[in-house]
Design an enzyme around this catalytic site. Structure first.
Site, PDB file in Angstrom:
ATOM      1  N   ASP A 165     -11.031 -14.507   4.321  1.00  0.00           N
ATOM      2  CA  ASP A 165     -12.265 -14.090   3.726  1.00  0.00           C
ATOM      3  C   ASP A 165     -13.214 -13.518   5.048  1.00  0.00           C
ATOM      4  O   ASP A 165     -12.856 -13.997   6.035  1.00  0.00           O
ATOM      5  CB  ASP A 165     -13.176 -15.556   3.607  1.00  0.00           C
ATOM      6  CG  ASP A 165     -13.970 -15.408   2.252  1.00  0.00           C
ATOM      7  OD1 ASP A 165     -14.813 -14.560   2.578  1.00  0.00           O
ATOM      8  OD2 ASP A 165     -13.614 -16.214   1.423  1.00  0.00           O
ATOM      9  N   ASP A 197     -17.257 -11.286   1.734  1.00  0.00           N
ATOM     10  CA  ASP A 197     -18.308 -12.179   1.428  1.00  0.00           C
ATOM     11  C   ASP A 197     -19.540 -11.303   1.215  1.00  0.00           C
ATOM     12  O   ASP A 197     -20.042 -10.576   2.430  1.00  0.00           O
ATOM     13  CB  ASP A 197     -18.552 -13.115   2.356  1.00  0.00           C
ATOM     14  CG  ASP A 197     -19.485 -14.097   1.600  1.00  0.00           C
ATOM     15  OD1 ASP A 197     -19.022 -14.864   0.839  1.00  0.00           O
ATOM     16  OD2 ASP A 197     -20.408 -14.487   2.491  1.00  0.00           O
ATOM     17  N   GLU A 239     -17.181  -8.785  -2.334  1.00  0.00           N
ATOM     18  CA  GLU A 239     -18.011  -9.779  -3.357  1.00  0.00           C
ATOM     19  C   GLU A 239     -19.392  -9.445  -3.414  1.00  0.00           C
ATOM     20  O   GLU A 239     -19.915  -8.985  -2.409  1.00  0.00           O
ATOM     21  CB  GLU A 239     -17.707 -11.205  -2.855  1.00  0.00           C
ATOM     22  CG  GLU A 239     -18.501 -12.392  -3.828  1.00  0.00           C
ATOM     23  CD  GLU A 239     -19.340 -13.041  -3.475  1.00  0.00           C
ATOM     24  OE1 GLU A 239     -19.627 -14.367  -3.680  1.00  0.00           O
ATOM     25  OE2 GLU A 239     -19.773 -12.958  -2.230  1.00  0.00           O
ATOM     26  N   HIS A 276     -14.689 -20.889  -5.977  1.00  0.00           N
ATOM     27  CA  HIS A 276     -15.354 -22.063  -5.299  1.00  0.00           C
ATOM     28  C   HIS A 276     -16.838 -22.337  -5.557  1.00  0.00           C
ATOM     29  O   HIS A 276     -17.648 -23.106  -5.003  1.00  0.00           O
ATOM     30  CB  HIS A 276     -15.167 -22.132  -3.782  1.00  0.00           C
ATOM     31  CG  HIS A 276     -15.567 -20.940  -3.225  1.00  0.00           C
ATOM     32  ND1 HIS A 276     -15.117 -19.526  -3.440  1.00  0.00           N
ATOM     33  CD2 HIS A 276     -16.690 -20.618  -2.201  1.00  0.00           C
ATOM     34  CE1 HIS A 276     -15.780 -18.764  -2.739  1.00  0.00           C
ATOM     35  NE2 HIS A 276     -16.626 -19.329  -2.020  1.00  0.00           N
ATOM     36  N   ASP A 277     -17.534 -21.270  -6.028  1.00  0.00           N
ATOM     37  CA  ASP A 277     -18.800 -21.169  -6.371  1.00  0.00           C
ATOM     38  C   ASP A 277     -19.350 -21.426  -7.404  1.00  0.00           C
ATOM     39  O   ASP A 277     -20.808 -21.448  -7.803  1.00  0.00           O
ATOM     40  CB  ASP A 277     -19.499 -19.848  -5.926  1.00  0.00           C
ATOM     41  CG  ASP A 277     -19.427 -19.535  -4.422  1.00  0.00           C
ATOM     42  OD1 ASP A 277     -19.433 -20.468  -3.634  1.00  0.00           O
ATOM     43  OD2 ASP A 277     -19.247 -18.247  -4.143  1.00  0.00           O
TER      44      ASP A 277
HETATM   45  O1  TEU Z   1     -21.330 -16.346  -2.368  1.00  0.00           O
HETATM   46  C1  TEU Z   1     -22.122 -15.466  -2.468  1.00  0.00           C
HETATM   47  C2  TEU Z   1     -23.120 -15.690  -3.870  1.00  0.00           C
HETATM   48  O2  TEU Z   1     -23.548 -14.666  -4.317  1.00  0.00           O
HETATM   49  C3  TEU Z   1     -23.208 -17.104  -4.128  1.00  0.00           C
HETATM   50  O3  TEU Z   1     -24.284 -17.607  -3.501  1.00  0.00           O
HETATM   51  C4  TEU Z   1     -23.085 -17.426  -5.471  1.00  0.00           C
HETATM   52  O4  TEU Z   1     -24.295 -16.711  -6.131  1.00  0.00           O
HETATM   53  C5  TEU Z   1     -23.776 -18.743  -5.738  1.00  0.00           C
HETATM   54  O5  TEU Z   1     -22.830 -19.545  -5.005  1.00  0.00           O
HETATM   55  C6  TEU Z   1     -23.502 -19.221  -7.315  1.00  0.00           C
HETATM   56  O6  TEU Z   1     -23.803 -20.593  -7.260  1.00  0.00           O
HETATM   57  C7  TEU Z   1     -20.678 -16.435  -1.185  1.00  0.00           C
HETATM   58  C8  TEU Z   1     -19.567 -17.428  -0.954  1.00  0.00           C
HETATM   59  O7  TEU Z   1     -18.498 -17.205  -2.197  1.00  0.00           O
HETATM   60  C9  TEU Z   1     -20.458 -18.695  -1.070  1.00  0.00           C
HETATM   61  O8  TEU Z   1     -19.729 -19.515  -0.932  1.00  0.00           O
HETATM   62  C10 TEU Z   1     -21.191 -18.841   0.248  1.00  0.00           C
HETATM   63  O9  TEU Z   1     -22.151 -19.907   0.247  1.00  0.00           O
HETATM   64  C11 TEU Z   1     -22.321 -17.416   0.044  1.00  0.00           C
HETATM   65  O10 TEU Z   1     -21.296 -16.254  -0.090  1.00  0.00           O
HETATM   66  C12 TEU Z   1     -22.977 -17.461   1.479  1.00  0.00           C
HETATM   67  O11 TEU Z   1     -22.014 -16.946   2.696  1.00  0.00           O
END
Ligand code: TEU
Length: 551
Positions: free
Chosen positions: A98, A199, A254, A327-328
């Site tokens: 990442d 990210d 992403e 994971h989000d």
């Molecule tokens: O996620 C980016 C993102 O867009 C997320 O904020 C998403 O919209 C949200 O979590 C949905 O609930 C990335 C990573 O994958 C995330 O884990 C990080 O917290 C975020 O960036 C900040 O680095």
């Protein structure tokens, strides 16, 4: 369509903190991944993407990096990482890291310097703005809630953070910042890593004047103000030219704010930017104008349309990524399937969906055994910073907190972060002490050990389907054509590479359905299904999927 290893790969995503603990501190670690490499290899995947393992105060579980070149001691340090990489390569697995380059941790040395004085050499590594009346310089709201501006006393101005205040945004306008990041990429690429998941890469270029957003709808603000900034493509092309193109790397960006209007610009093969992106069009399908806690009903037609439209777009010269969870977001079987009566069957149906669409497939840890959402009884059981900030905001807005807890059950990122369920022993075999996040109480019935030798398990279904995809490149590259687009329960499509044609039909509902189609089923032979039914035609049990081949 040009072949490439990263197009044909199936990627397994690991959230290291929740994968396997070998030290007994309740946190997963890199030695835990090493211990499970045979398990991963036996899934038949090719690539493993690991979420951030760098040094970090873990305000956002590693997405707040304080040192880009050091693997956190909690995870086993650089020596553990080097060993992991070697062992993976020995087994023929590739490793994707990442890269979090939109922001650092506020504990990063660059920010520690930058906040000291206005003349500090690191000052321009971040975005600063003052305001006349001491209020936030504009009306932007952080992706996790609250203003994006935090005050810095020593310089009496504000710094920008699109996420938490502990995640200040880097200033990519500054060529030194870009070189620093390119150096980080070189550092890991020289060690031999095989790619990067970047990210929130869509956010790196900012609109210099930071104009107020005019939108109420949060997604519009993200798309038009935070993401896709004026120099985004210039930066990506520069990074590609100076670094990425010198290695054989897989890149996936992403992207909040990436959609059908701009998606191809990031990935078109003539542009020299990224291999593919993760867009969120299907992942925010149940989110209303105010974001993910403004929940709206899921509609299968909208869902199908996302896949159809993206395939139409990307076939013009790009490549896609296919995923239904990470994971989000909450667990895919709880969200798009049915985690109660049809748990096993719908988990398998979704596996079949994932593994028969065009694009590179990403499988998130635990989905291969059908792990489900968790519903902790109290907000105190939750860890995720996004969830906790949303909770605070709801409280401030005077919302009914019992109702809000139910929304948390549906939407919290912790749904996907509960420890991996390895067996039915205490703490699900994840750790021998209390895990950092409570194990889902269903671990005694949903776990790897109970599925490993069961030929009908979700796990063995995944192993088999991944192999099936790899043996049938038509499922990777073949043209995709959606059938009966407006059917409310059926998701059906053809995949055709000029030599062979597959017909894939999913009943994405809890009712038995006979698919009345213009397709003549006598031309097709059933190859695979996810239930024990032997019906070879277009009659479907609840959550039954079928793959046919044209004969
Ligand atoms: O996620 C980016 C993102 O867009 C997320 O904020 C998403 O919209 C949200 O979590 C949905 O609930 C990335 C990573 O994958 C995330 O884990 C990080 O917290 C975020 O960036 C900040 O680095």
């Amino acid at each position: 369509m040009n072949r490439a290893w990263w197009k044909e790969s199936v990627v397994y995503q690991i959230y290291p903190r929740s994968f396997k603990d070998t030290t007994g501190n309740g946190l997963g670690d890199i030695y835990g991944i090493i211990e499970k490499l045979d398990y991963i290899k036996a899934l038949n995947v090719d690539v493993v993407w690991i979420c951030p393992v760098y040094e970090s105060p873990n305000n956002d579980n590693g997405y707040d990096i304080s040192d880009y070149r050091t693997i956190s001691e909690e995870f086993g340090g650089n020596s553990a990482f080097d060993l992991l990489l070697k062992k993976m390569h020995d087994k023929g697995l590739k490793l994707v890291m990442d890269l979090v380059a939109n922001h650092t941790s506020d504990q990063h040395e660059w920010f520690q310097q930058a906040k000291k004085t206005k003349t500090n050499p690191y000052r321009d590594y971040y975005h600063w703005k003052s305001s006349k009346n001491g209020e936030a310089p504009n009306n932007w709201q952080s992706i996790f809630g609250g203003t994006v501006w935090s005050h810095n006393e020593t310089t009496n101005d504000f710094y920008l953070h699109l996420f938490t205040k502990e995640q200040p945004d880097l200033n990519w306008e500054n060529p030194k910042v870009r070189q620093e990041i390119y150096d980080v990429v070189r550092f890991w690429a020289n060690k031999g890593v095989d790619g990067f998941r970047m990210d929130v890469i869509s956010l790196i270029s900012k609109q210099k004047e930071f104009p107020n957003t005019i939108y109420d709808n949060y997604q519009d603000t993200i798309k038009n103000y935070y993401a896709n900034g004026p120099k985004i493509h210039e930066y990506l092309q520069e990074m590609n030219k100076e670094v990425l193109s010198k290695y054989d790397l897989m890149t996936v960006g992403e992207g909040p704010g990436i959609d059908l209007d701009n998606g191809l610009d990031y990935v078109h093969h003539d542009r020299g930017e990224l291999n593919m992106v993760f867009h969120f069009d299907h992942m925010f399908i149940d989110a209303g104008p105010k974001g993910k806690y403004d929940i709206v009903d899921f509609d299968l037609n909208d869902f199908k349309s996302v896949f159809n439209q993206w395939d139409q777009l990307l076939k013009q010269g790009g490549w896609g990524s296919i995923f239904l969870g990470n994971h989000d977001f909450s667990r895919m079987v709880s969200r798009f399937g049915n985690d109660k009566k049809f748990h096993k069957r719908s988990a398998k149906a979704l596996a079949m969906l994932l593994l028969t669409l065009r694009g590179t497939v990403y499988i998130y840890q635990g989905d291969e055994i059908g792990m489900t959402n968790v519903a902790y009884p109290s907000i105190n059981d939750y860890n995720d910073v996004e969830t906790l900030q949303a909770w605070q905001e709801a409280q401030m807005n005077g919302e009914d907190m019992d109702v809000f807890l139910k929304k948390v059950h549906l939407q919290s990122r912790d749904n996907a972060r509960t420890p991996m369920q390895w067996d039915k022993s205490l703490h699900a075999g994840f750790s021998n002490s209390k895990p950092w996040l409570t194990v889902n109480s269903n671990y005694k019935t949903i776990n790897v050990k109970s599925q490993d030798n069961d030929p009908l398990s979700i796990l063995n279904f995944y192993r088999d389907m991944i192999l099936f995809r790899k043996e049938n490149l038509c499922l990777v590259y073949g043209d995709y054509e959606c059938l009966d687009e407006h059917h409310q329960q059926i998701f059906a499509y053809r995949r055709n590479d000029g030599q062979r044609e597959f017909l894939v039909v999913h009943n994405m509902s809890c009712d038995p359905i006979t698919w009345r189609s213009t397709v003549n089923h006598h031309q097709y032979t059933l190859l695979k299904t996810n239930t024990e039914s032997t019906q070879i035609g277009f009659e479907f049990e609840p959550w039954q999927s079928k793959i046919f081949i044209k004969t």
